[in-house]
Design an enzyme around this catalytic site. Structure first.
Site, PDB file in Angstrom:
ATOM      1  N   LEU A  33      93.741   2.062 -26.664  1.00 27.71           N
ATOM      2  CA  LEU A  33      93.698   0.886 -25.789  1.00 27.71           C
ATOM      3  C   LEU A  33      93.612  -0.411 -26.592  1.00 27.71           C
ATOM      4  O   LEU A  33      92.896  -0.498 -27.580  1.00 27.71           O
ATOM      5  CB  LEU A  33      92.493   0.997 -24.851  1.00 27.71           C
ATOM      6  CG  LEU A  33      92.434   2.266 -23.999  1.00 27.71           C
ATOM      7  CD1 LEU A  33      91.181   2.264 -23.120  1.00 27.71           C
ATOM      8  CD2 LEU A  33      93.692   2.416 -23.143  1.00 27.71           C
ATOM      9  N   HIS A  37      95.958  -3.312 -22.283  1.00 29.62           N
ATOM     10  CA  HIS A  37      95.357  -2.348 -21.355  1.00 29.62           C
ATOM     11  C   HIS A  37      94.107  -2.938 -20.700  1.00 29.62           C
ATOM     12  O   HIS A  37      93.890  -2.788 -19.499  1.00 29.62           O
ATOM     13  CB  HIS A  37      94.933  -1.077 -22.095  1.00 29.62           C
ATOM     14  CG  HIS A  37      96.035  -0.325 -22.751  1.00 29.62           C
ATOM     15  ND1 HIS A  37      96.180  -0.263 -24.121  1.00 29.62           N
ATOM     16  CD2 HIS A  37      97.054   0.415 -22.242  1.00 29.62           C
ATOM     17  CE1 HIS A  37      97.226   0.488 -24.426  1.00 29.62           C
ATOM     18  NE2 HIS A  37      97.786   0.907 -23.301  1.00 29.62           N
ATOM     19  N   SER A 185     100.894  -3.682 -28.496  1.00 27.78           N
ATOM     20  CA  SER A 185     101.390  -2.320 -28.302  1.00 27.78           C
ATOM     21  C   SER A 185     100.564  -1.382 -29.153  1.00 27.78           C
ATOM     22  O   SER A 185     100.178  -1.737 -30.279  1.00 27.78           O
ATOM     23  CB  SER A 185     102.864  -2.229 -28.732  1.00 27.78           C
ATOM     24  OG  SER A 185     103.228  -0.861 -28.914  1.00 27.78           O
TER      25      SER A 185
END
Lengths: 279, 279
Positions: A33, A37, A185
């Site tokens: 995460l 997120h 990412s």
């Protein structure tokens, strides 16, 4: 916060919450995460009474030579972040329970799955569509949250939910970026120092496209060519595609218009990165 | 009894019933209801508080040269039968609402969809899997009822529900037959007098297989040959297939065993009929 491995238990917890009239917010993830997120998780938490995050590195969305095995798995760190963000349940199923040996059912979204990344990752969106359908059925949330970073995935998930008459509402949240523009990412973890610099080619080329459009340019191939030049100047970069498409049906557009999506996928060394911009 | 055309209204009615803690029984049909359907409807009524029957001649499960246009549509008669059977809602959606022009999502069940009837009706079970998934999401029943007459469909629906983690429970009810053995089917309406006689070949050949097995025969090809002979003696009959398969994975069995399915599809004139027997 509970970490739930059993599909049945997850289903029971969700039913229990729903029977009390509580709304369930759900953020499906593959773990590792990052702030992207967490922004989804925080929104889901604010807008619902009960907050579920799934962490599942879904084997069916990886091709044979892709990074399934290498994909970062850091449950302890993820659990800490979830706990801090007020998550009630991490749903963390096993691949064997999700796809038992006699598994046979797949959800396919025609056309949309074959466009853009679909050309380079055959079967990827079938895997995504299938696992998202399964997760939504197990967790049965009122709201599910996805990131605009995965633009094609977002379009496909909206389509599945509409086409299959699923009752969940879908919210797509903006891409978060590092200060220098790199889209967040989990795969950024793969990049070495040189690659990290070259990876800026993606966001820089999108900014270039934005500037060109602001200057009145509308010809897609001219814009794409300028973007290509910028990226090709990065030593470790290899372009899978740069495309300007209709934001809903993902069909190529000759001219940039009101609802266009500029999307690209670029290999930086051995790491495939994607980014996009909605016009 | 209500006849509901709107998908949204159907969803709202179901949610309303569920929020009152009432269990919903659901029988999906293509209409032209016969005693087979009515036996499902009665069971669904007995075992649930709220009873929904859908009537929808699903275009995506018919091949180009199949009987979609010709398929019997007798809503008034069906509605009367449903009313008498205590149905609360007939869900009777339009094809345009179920499959709007930009429709793209399909549910596929590998292997099981290609076996038996799947070989002769490519795309059929994709259509079935998709419409059943949609209907189950719209009606969200506690229990859904299907007939053993469509044996392969029953296996596939069980598989979808398990694989996609749907919360509905599935009940498969025995095939009902005319006194002379003909399995009840809406398509029996197509048969003229001569064909009606020849159609007995299906159930007669299954009875023959049963007798042979009782006598200790287990060799599948020998049993199938005897069945084939019996059917070939009927003037208007043309066999699509006769098969002895595992009742769960539908793979051919060389020897009849404890959980075999004998299934066949036979054209009687221009009408394709199916029947089966579980051993």
């Amino acid at each position: 916060m509970k970490i739930v491995r059993s599909i049945r238990l997850m289903t029971e917890i969700s039913r229990g919450e729903k029977s009390k009239g509580r709304s369930i917010g759900f953020v499906p993830t593959m773990g590792a995460l990052h702030e992207g997120h967490l922004s989804l998780i925080r929104s889901a938490g604010k807008e619902n009474n009960f907050l579920v995050v799934s962490i599942f590195v879904n084997p069916t969305q990886f091709g044979k030579n892709e990074d399934f095995k290498r994909y970062p798995r850091v449950l302890e760190k993820d659990a800490l972040l979830c706990k801090r963000a007020g998550v009630d349940v991490i749903f963390y199923p096993t691949a064997k329970d999700m796809y038992p040996s006699e598994y046979k059912t797949y959800v396919e979204v025609e056309d949309l799955s074959q466009a853009l990344c679909g050309k380079f990752r055959p079967g990827h969106f079938r895997g995504v569509a299938t696992v998202v359908t399964k997760l939504l059925n197990i967790v049965s949330p009122d709201w599910a949250y996805f990131g605009q970073k995965d633009a094609q995935q977002a379009v496909i998930i909206r389509k599945i939910v509409t086409d299959l008459n699923m009752s969940v509402k879908v919210e797509i949240m903006p891409t978060l970026r590092e200060k220098d523009g790199l889209a967040l990412s989990s795969r950024n973890l793969y990049l070495n120092q040189e690659e990290r610099k070259d990876a800026l080619g993606l966001s820089q080329s999108l900014k270039l496209a934005k500037d060109l459009i602001r200057q009145g340019k509308t010809d897609s191939s001219a814009i794409i060519n300028s973007m290509r030049k910028l990226i090709r100047a990065k030593k470790s970069a290899r372009i899978d595609y740069i495309a300007i498409v209709d934001a809903q049906n993902l069909k190529p557009l000759k001219k940039v218009s009101g609802k266009s999506l500029i999307a690209l996928a670029v290999w930086i060394g051995k790491t495939r990165l994607i980014d996009n911009l909605k016009i």
